[in-house]
Design a protein around this motif. Structure first.
Motif, short mmCIF file in Angstrom:
data_model
loop_
_atom_site.label_atom_id
_atom_site.label_comp_id
_atom_site.label_asym_id
_atom_site.label_seq_id
_atom_site.Cartn_x
_atom_site.Cartn_y
_atom_site.Cartn_z
N ALA A 1 0.81 -1.22 0.00
CA ALA A 1 0.00 0.00 0.00
C ALA A 1 0.84 1.27 0.00
O ALA A 1 0.31 2.37 -0.18
CB ALA A 1 -0.94 0.00 1.20
N LEU A 2 2.15 1.12 0.19
CA LEU A 2 3.06 2.28 0.12
C LEU A 2 3.88 2.23 -1.17
O LEU A 2 4.97 2.79 -1.24
CB LEU A 2 3.99 2.31 1.34
CG LEU A 2 3.31 2.44 2.71
CD1 LEU A 2 4.36 2.53 3.80
CD2 LEU A 2 2.38 3.65 2.75
N ASP A 3 3.35 1.55 -2.18
CA ASP A 3 4.01 1.45 -3.48
C ASP A 3 5.41 0.86 -3.37
O ASP A 3 6.34 1.25 -4.09
CB ASP A 3 4.09 2.83 -4.16
CG ASP A 3 2.72 3.48 -4.32
OD1 ASP A 3 1.78 2.76 -4.71
OD2 ASP A 3 2.59 4.68 -4.03
N GLY A 4 5.56 -0.09 -2.44
CA GLY A 4 6.84 -0.77 -2.29
C GLY A 4 7.80 -0.13 -1.30
O GLY A 4 8.88 -0.67 -1.04
N ALA A 5 7.45 1.02 -0.75
CA ALA A 5 8.30 1.66 0.26
C ALA A 5 8.21 0.88 1.59
O ALA A 5 7.22 0.18 1.82
CB ALA A 5 7.86 3.10 0.48
N PRO A 6 9.25 0.98 2.43
CA PRO A 6 10.47 1.75 2.23
C PRO A 6 11.48 1.11 1.26
O PRO A 6 12.39 1.76 0.82
CB PRO A 6 11.06 1.84 3.64
CG PRO A 6 10.53 0.64 4.35
CD PRO A 6 9.16 0.41 3.78
N GLY A 7 11.34 -0.18 0.94
CA GLY A 7 12.16 -0.80 -0.09
C GLY A 7 13.65 -0.64 0.14
O GLY A 7 14.15 -0.91 1.24
N ILE A 8 14.36 -0.16 -0.88
CA ILE A 8 15.82 -0.03 -0.75
C ILE A 8 16.21 1.04 0.27
O ILE A 8 17.38 1.13 0.66
CB ILE A 8 16.51 0.27 -2.11
CG1 ILE A 8 16.07 1.61 -2.67
CG2 ILE A 8 16.28 -0.86 -3.09
CD1 ILE A 8 16.91 2.08 -3.85
#
Length: 209
Positions: free
Chosen positions: A81-88
């Motif tokens: 739901a956070l578009d893949g954040a926090p991710g890298i």
């Protein structure tokens, strides 16, 4: 073509939690491991846009500096739901003081700000093994699950809020052995890092005789 790893390897990390997990995973293979932190190596700037790129930067820097094979993990939590954040940027969300309590609170604050009820997430681990002559190999692992209220004090990072699919407890409530979930005979693991490491072991490691 994959190469067999024997003897000594540099674990290109300054993260005590990652170091402990990697040493646990290496234990069955009789590999001597020393960390970049223990050797006093500087942390290279992670300029990649993908986990694999940042893992390669760290592994390559350690191999070049020591003349030894080196492997590095770049990993993070990706929230749907956070578009893949926090991710890298998972570590950077914790800031210079490695405040993952604050980072976990930020995730839930961002979800609330977006009015997102969806809590699906997954961890990603990219492991890169690099040799001094420039040869590199990449292995990746993912584990899917959901975010829950923080539970448990085991593990590190975002472990207390991540409950893997099919399990009743978070990574933060599991022992290291449970979190790894490695079955060497069946060639599988539970955590993202264990899954990537199982792939690495198949290609580059042999069990200690």
């Amino acid at each position: 073509m994959s190469r067999r790893l024997t003897g000594k390897v540099v674990i290109a990390t300054h993260n005590a939690g990652k170091l402990a997990e990697m040493r646990d995973l290496l234990a069955p293979f009789g590999i001597e491991a020393v960390s970049a932190g223990e050797l006093g190596l500087p942390e290279p700037e992670e300029t990649g846009t993908m986990f694999a790129e940042n893992a390669a930067i760290k592994a390559r820097a350690a191999a070049d500096a020591t003349g030894l094979p080196a492997f590095a993990d770049d990993s993070g939590l990706c929230v749907d739901a956070l578009d893949g954040a926090p991710g890298i940027f998972s570590a950077r969300w914790a800031g210079p003081n490695k405040d993952f309590t604050g980072a976990m609170a930020r995730i839930f604050a961002e979800l609330d700000r977006r009015g997102a009820a969806e809590r699906r997430a997954h961890f990603v681990s990219a492991l890169v093994l690099a040799w001094p002559d420039g040869h590199t190999e990449l292995f990746e692992g993912r584990v899917f699950g959901e975010l829950v209220a923080a539970k448990g004090s085991a593990g590190f990072g975002y472990d207390p809020i991540f409950r893997p699919a099919g399990h009743a407890r978070t990574f933060g409530e599991m022992s290291a052995e449970e979190k790894h979930g490695v079955d060497w005979q069946k060639g599988r693991g539970l955590s993202h890092r264990a899954r990537a490491f199982v792939e690495l072991s198949r290609a580059c490691l042999a069990p200690e005789a």
